[in-house]
Design an enzyme around this catalytic site. Structure first.
Site, PDB file in Angstrom:
ATOM      1  N   GLN A 137      91.295   9.942  32.368  1.00 35.60           N
ATOM      2  CA  GLN A 137      90.972  11.111  31.538  1.00 35.60           C
ATOM      3  C   GLN A 137      92.259  11.804  31.062  1.00 35.60           C
ATOM      4  O   GLN A 137      92.387  12.181  29.892  1.00 35.60           O
ATOM      5  CB  GLN A 137      90.104  12.095  32.332  1.00 35.60           C
ATOM      6  CG  GLN A 137      89.911  13.438  31.649  1.00 35.60           C
ATOM      7  CD  GLN A 137      88.938  14.341  32.386  1.00 35.60           C
ATOM      8  OE1 GLN A 137      87.729  14.189  32.238  1.00 35.60           O
ATOM      9  NE2 GLN A 137      89.435  15.286  33.172  1.00 35.60           N
ATOM     10  N   SER A 143      84.386  17.651  43.067  1.00 32.65           N
ATOM     11  CA  SER A 143      83.130  18.419  43.190  1.00 32.65           C
ATOM     12  C   SER A 143      82.018  17.538  43.749  1.00 32.65           C
ATOM     13  O   SER A 143      81.173  17.990  44.516  1.00 32.65           O
ATOM     14  CB  SER A 143      82.714  18.973  41.830  1.00 32.65           C
ATOM     15  OG  SER A 143      83.750  19.770  41.313  1.00 32.65           O
ATOM     16  N   LEU A 155      84.085  24.799  41.928  1.00 34.07           N
ATOM     17  CA  LEU A 155      85.536  24.687  42.090  1.00 34.07           C
ATOM     18  C   LEU A 155      85.957  24.433  43.540  1.00 34.07           C
ATOM     19  O   LEU A 155      85.422  25.030  44.462  1.00 34.07           O
ATOM     20  CB  LEU A 155      86.200  25.973  41.568  1.00 34.07           C
ATOM     21  CG  LEU A 155      85.877  26.316  40.114  1.00 34.07           C
ATOM     22  CD1 LEU A 155      86.591  27.605  39.702  1.00 34.07           C
ATOM     23  CD2 LEU A 155      86.242  25.180  39.170  1.00 34.07           C
ATOM     24  N   GLN A 164      79.112  14.215  28.320  1.00 35.49           N
ATOM     25  CA  GLN A 164      79.883  13.212  29.060  1.00 35.49           C
ATOM     26  C   GLN A 164      79.080  12.566  30.191  1.00 35.49           C
ATOM     27  O   GLN A 164      79.624  11.810  30.984  1.00 35.49           O
ATOM     28  CB  GLN A 164      81.193  13.812  29.568  1.00 35.49           C
ATOM     29  CG  GLN A 164      81.057  14.868  30.645  1.00 35.49           C
ATOM     30  CD  GLN A 164      82.374  15.581  30.904  1.00 35.49           C
ATOM     31  OE1 GLN A 164      82.835  16.368  30.097  1.00 35.49           O
ATOM     32  NE2 GLN A 164      82.998  15.317  32.048  1.00 35.49           N
ATOM     33  N   MET A 200      84.294  21.946  35.067  1.00 31.14           N
ATOM     34  CA  MET A 200      82.828  21.994  35.013  1.00 31.14           C
ATOM     35  C   MET A 200      82.310  22.847  36.170  1.00 31.14           C
ATOM     36  O   MET A 200      81.139  22.753  36.550  1.00 31.14           O
ATOM     37  CB  MET A 200      82.247  20.580  35.063  1.00 31.14           C
ATOM     38  CG  MET A 200      82.694  19.739  33.857  1.00 31.14           C
ATOM     39  SD  MET A 200      81.560  18.424  33.410  1.00 31.14           S
ATOM     40  CE  MET A 200      81.592  17.433  34.889  1.00 31.14           C
ATOM     41  N   GLY A 201      83.181  23.646  36.774  1.00 33.75           N
ATOM     42  CA  GLY A 201      82.749  24.533  37.857  1.00 33.75           C
ATOM     43  C   GLY A 201      82.666  23.810  39.193  1.00 33.75           C
ATOM     44  O   GLY A 201      83.231  22.731  39.366  1.00 33.75           O
ATOM     45  N   HIS A 251      90.934  22.183  41.763  1.00 29.97           N
ATOM     46  CA  HIS A 251      90.888  23.039  40.567  1.00 29.97           C
ATOM     47  C   HIS A 251      91.816  24.243  40.739  1.00 29.97           C
ATOM     48  O   HIS A 251      92.514  24.640  39.798  1.00 29.97           O
ATOM     49  CB  HIS A 251      89.471  23.590  40.349  1.00 29.97           C
ATOM     50  CG  HIS A 251      88.427  22.567  40.051  1.00 29.97           C
ATOM     51  ND1 HIS A 251      87.396  22.288  40.922  1.00 29.97           N
ATOM     52  CD2 HIS A 251      88.241  21.769  38.970  1.00 29.97           C
ATOM     53  CE1 HIS A 251      86.615  21.365  40.390  1.00 29.97           C
ATOM     54  NE2 HIS A 251      87.103  21.031  39.212  1.00 29.97           N
ATOM     55  N   GLY A 301      94.175  17.483  36.160  1.00 29.44           N
ATOM     56  CA  GLY A 301      94.508  16.838  37.427  1.00 29.44           C
ATOM     57  C   GLY A 301      94.737  15.342  37.256  1.00 29.44           C
ATOM     58  O   GLY A 301      94.052  14.675  36.475  1.00 29.44           O
ATOM     59  N   GLU A 302      95.700  14.816  38.025  1.00 32.21           N
ATOM     60  CA  GLU A 302      95.941  13.365  38.019  1.00 32.21           C
ATOM     61  C   GLU A 302      94.810  12.610  38.696  1.00 32.21           C
ATOM     62  O   GLU A 302      94.719  11.395  38.582  1.00 32.21           O
ATOM     63  CB  GLU A 302      97.268  13.062  38.732  1.00 32.21           C
ATOM     64  CG  GLU A 302      98.473  13.462  37.915  1.00 32.21           C
ATOM     65  CD  GLU A 302      99.780  13.047  38.547  1.00 32.21           C
ATOM     66  OE1 GLU A 302      99.780  12.700  39.756  1.00 32.21           O
ATOM     67  OE2 GLU A 302     100.806  13.078  37.846  1.00 32.21           O
TER      68      GLU A 302
END
Ligand code: PAF
Length: 282
Positions: A158, A191, A37, A65, A34-35, A41, A152-153
């Site tokens: 997710q 973020s 970064l 979401q 979603m930017g 990321h 990513g963990e």
């Protein structure tokens, strides 16, 4: 200095680029974001560069979401900064669709996963979240058609939900989990850390520290529910508002039944107006 990394604002360009690469026999990796970064990321991109010949990064702040009272309107955005960072780590294409591209008028489908998506963790506090994530990620997978997708963990539930979706729906994209990247303090990069005040930033690493203490207790044979309850208590005392600290089966995210299961501690807690999530293996 401006970035010269190729950027697709519409689906046709994304598709024709990926098609050309496939015709050349190149393997492709997708990094959905979603930017805003950060190094977490960029680590996904670095891993993508290792396993594939071309890496596509998507930047789309997905309204589906976010709940009504969440931070959609103030979610951090910095497309030009993001493009520079992506160029520096060797991404090949940035896909920045707009809302109309992703959800044209009349859009009426939802991809809804059960299993790990209804484990009573994030879903309990953000009921709209996973349907929004799986719907957008399924679209991005179909749009890009990449061989791999990096996740990513840090967002462990997710990752489990997307892996479940890919298995259930036979999506021909291999999910590649990437370890959480942490600040030297131990705080997981996110973020939303940008929202933390100076004093909150000093306190925030306690979330990881308390999970480590709980994991150590459980590894040493201590009672699981007491270990996570103590972590939640310690965090509350420090000023966090704890949503959950739980120990779960690391694959299904179900409650742990026996001693020999692989386990994961997952936690979410508020510091002021910022919600932090994190998890570690036991
Ligand atoms: O993890 C995220 O940044 C988002 O949930 C994702 C996977 C890009 C979907 O919008």
């Amino acid at each position: 200095m401006t970035s010269s990394i190729a950027t697709a604002f519409d689906l046709d360009i994304l598709r024709s680029r990926v098609r050309d690469w496939k015709t050349e026999g190149l393997r492709t990796a997708l990094v959905p974001t979603m930017g805003a970064l950060h190094d977490g990321h960029l680590e996904l991109v670095r891993r993508g560069v290792q396993i594939a010949d071309r890496v596509v990064v998507t930047i789309f702040v997905n309204p589906k979401q976010f709940g009504a009272n969440e931070d959609l309107d103030k979610y951090p955005q910095d497309i030009s900064g993001d493009r520079k960072k992506l160029e520096a780590v060797g991404a090949d294409l940035v896909y920045v669709p707009n809302n109309r591209e992703m959800y044209p008028e009349g859009f009426s489908s939802v991809v809804s996963v059960k299993g790990p998506a209804v484990a009573g963790l994030e879903d309990k506090f953000r009921p709209q979240f996973f349907d929004g994530v799986t719907t957008v990620v399924a679209k991005l997978f179909n749009q890009a058609g990449c061989d791999y997708a990096m996740f990513g963990e840090k967002d462990f539930q997710q990752l489990a939900v997307i892996s479940q979706m890919v298995r259930d729906l036979n999506i021909p994209t291999t999910i590649v989990p990437v370890e959480t990247v942490r600040e030297p303090s131990g705080l997981a990069m996110a973020s939303r850390n940008a929202y933390l005040s100076k004093s909150e930033l000093q306190l925030a690493p306690a979330l990881y520290k308390q999970m480590q203490v709980a994991a150590e207790t459980i590894r040493g044979g201590g009672p699981r529910s007491k270990a996570v309850a103590l972590a939640a208590k310690a965090l509350t005392k420090l000023g966090f508002k704890v949503d959950y600290v739980e120990v779960r089966n690391a694959h299904t995210l179900d409650e742990v039944q026996g001693e020999n299961e692989q386990m994961r501690i997952l936690a979410a807690a508020w510091l002021g107006k910022t919600r932090l999530i994190d998890n570690i293996g036991v």
